[in-house]
Design an enzyme around this catalytic site. Sequence first.
Site, PDB file in Angstrom:
ATOM      1  N   SER A   1       0.707  -0.984  -0.150  1.00 23.50           N
ATOM      2  CA  SER A   1       0.023   0.026  -0.118  1.00 23.50           C
ATOM      3  C   SER A   1       0.814   1.410  -0.070  1.00 23.50           C
ATOM      4  O   SER A   1       1.865   1.222   0.797  1.00 23.50           O
ATOM      5  CB  SER A   1      -0.862  -0.084   1.074  1.00 23.50           C
ATOM      6  OG  SER A   1      -1.455   1.291   1.556  1.00 23.50           O
TER       7      SER A   1
ATOM      8  N   LYS B   1       1.744  -3.363   6.651  1.00 20.98           N
ATOM      9  CA  LYS B   1       2.230  -3.749   5.186  1.00 20.98           C
ATOM     10  C   LYS B   1       3.643  -3.777   5.024  1.00 20.98           C
ATOM     11  O   LYS B   1       4.450  -4.280   4.501  1.00 20.98           O
ATOM     12  CB  LYS B   1       1.425  -2.774   4.162  1.00 20.98           C
ATOM     13  CG  LYS B   1      -0.218  -3.037   4.053  1.00 20.98           C
ATOM     14  CD  LYS B   1      -0.305  -4.093   3.366  1.00 20.98           C
ATOM     15  CE  LYS B   1      -1.848  -4.518   3.374  1.00 20.98           C
ATOM     16  NZ  LYS B   1      -2.110  -5.710   2.441  1.00 20.98           N
TER      17      LYS B   1
ATOM     18  N   TYR C   1      -1.945   0.215   9.582  1.00 22.30           N
ATOM     19  CA  TYR C   1      -2.285  -0.316   8.679  1.00 22.30           C
ATOM     20  C   TYR C   1      -1.052  -0.269   7.803  1.00 22.30           C
ATOM     21  O   TYR C   1      -0.662  -1.352   7.214  1.00 22.30           O
ATOM     22  CB  TYR C   1      -3.330   0.376   7.999  1.00 22.30           C
ATOM     23  CG  TYR C   1      -3.526  -0.082   6.440  1.00 22.30           C
ATOM     24  CD1 TYR C   1      -4.082  -1.459   6.202  1.00 22.30           C
ATOM     25  CD2 TYR C   1      -3.212   0.744   5.420  1.00 22.30           C
ATOM     26  CE1 TYR C   1      -4.230  -1.930   4.967  1.00 22.30           C
ATOM     27  CE2 TYR C   1      -3.269   0.032   4.249  1.00 22.30           C
ATOM     28  CZ  TYR C   1      -3.658  -0.946   3.860  1.00 22.30           C
ATOM     29  OH  TYR C   1      -3.909  -1.713   2.499  1.00 22.30           O
TER      30      TYR C   1
END
Length: 337
Positions: free
Chosen positions: A125, A153, A149
């Site tokens: 991402s 990743k 988040y």
Amino acid sequence: MNDNKIASGEPILVTGGAGYIGSHVVRDLGEHGYRPVVFDNLSSGRAEAVLYGELVRADIADTELLGSVIRRHGIKSVMHFAAYIVVNESVAQPLKYYENNSFNCLRLLKCCLENGVENFIFSSSAAVYGMPGKVPVNELAPLLPINPYGGSKLVSEMLLRDAAAADPRFRYVALRYFNAAGADRQARIGQDYRQPTHLMTLALKTALGQFPRLEVFGTDYPTPDGTAIRDYIHVDDLAGAHLLALEFLKDGGTSSAFNCGYGIGHSVLDVVAAAKRVSGIDFKVVHAARRLGDPAALVADAGAIRRELGWAPKVPHLDDIVASAWAWEKKLAARRP
Ligand code: UFG
């Protein structure tokens, strides 16, 4: 991928292949002659979104089953989509994100290495960049995520980097997605979350009267209109990048990370205007506070993927992205009034 090139039934394991982006990649794999084997617990995915191949309904934490699926099909290439994706939820529940997105990725990776998998395509991402010092951001920019988040990743990318460095048979491509949006242009599949959080989806659902108003999260960002800027990429162009990445690895390409975006930034208000234009509906929009964990601007420098993989996006206009999502949303609304 070269549209004339047809793979002869090679099995590809796709974790999260019933989800939004995964299902579009499964469609393309099937249409190009690959044999997708989807591994999905259907926590956010939909069985009916799997247009090709077998669906194994299971959690990626079940590495015993994963290993047996890999061996049974003789899998050499894996695409890993299964993950949680909601940025502000990750701020509230960080360990949930590290557990599923990083720890389960580690277990999957270990299982792949133990069972002879050679190629791995990872859904990363733009969130790994955090608040980039300058946009467009290229792959050499510092990786400084500002939310769990993005952190989850980044941890997975580090696991892949180190695993590949230690094992010459194993190579990977991490695709750093900017903002995936839109739907299959025949409206067969599209975004279908039980609790949608994405801007374009919410704007169109508001146009359809499913929500009373759209909230604009933050109008005091240091951007021309004060709202946050993102690089919206059509999910079909994003799906195409996965097939190119697979071919790249199969042709001996080196382990890499590539940005996936158009290099074009649109503000929240630009997306709202496009949603009104395309739908022809003037829905209610209200200003609200900033959302936790949101950077002001994320726009890709996608020079590397164009150069190295020959990626050439087909739907770079915002109104076309919105139009495909609008056709899908109307279809969903008719199916589940
Ligand atoms: N937004 C609103 N109102 C809404 C929903 C969103 O104003 O109702 C704003 C957000 O605050 C943000 C922008 O619209 O500024 C885009 O938000 P999305 O939720 O659509 O997407 P994000 O940028 O938060 O996140 C998405 C993916 C992530 C990925 C990231 C990379 O969900 O997985 O893009 O840019 F990491």
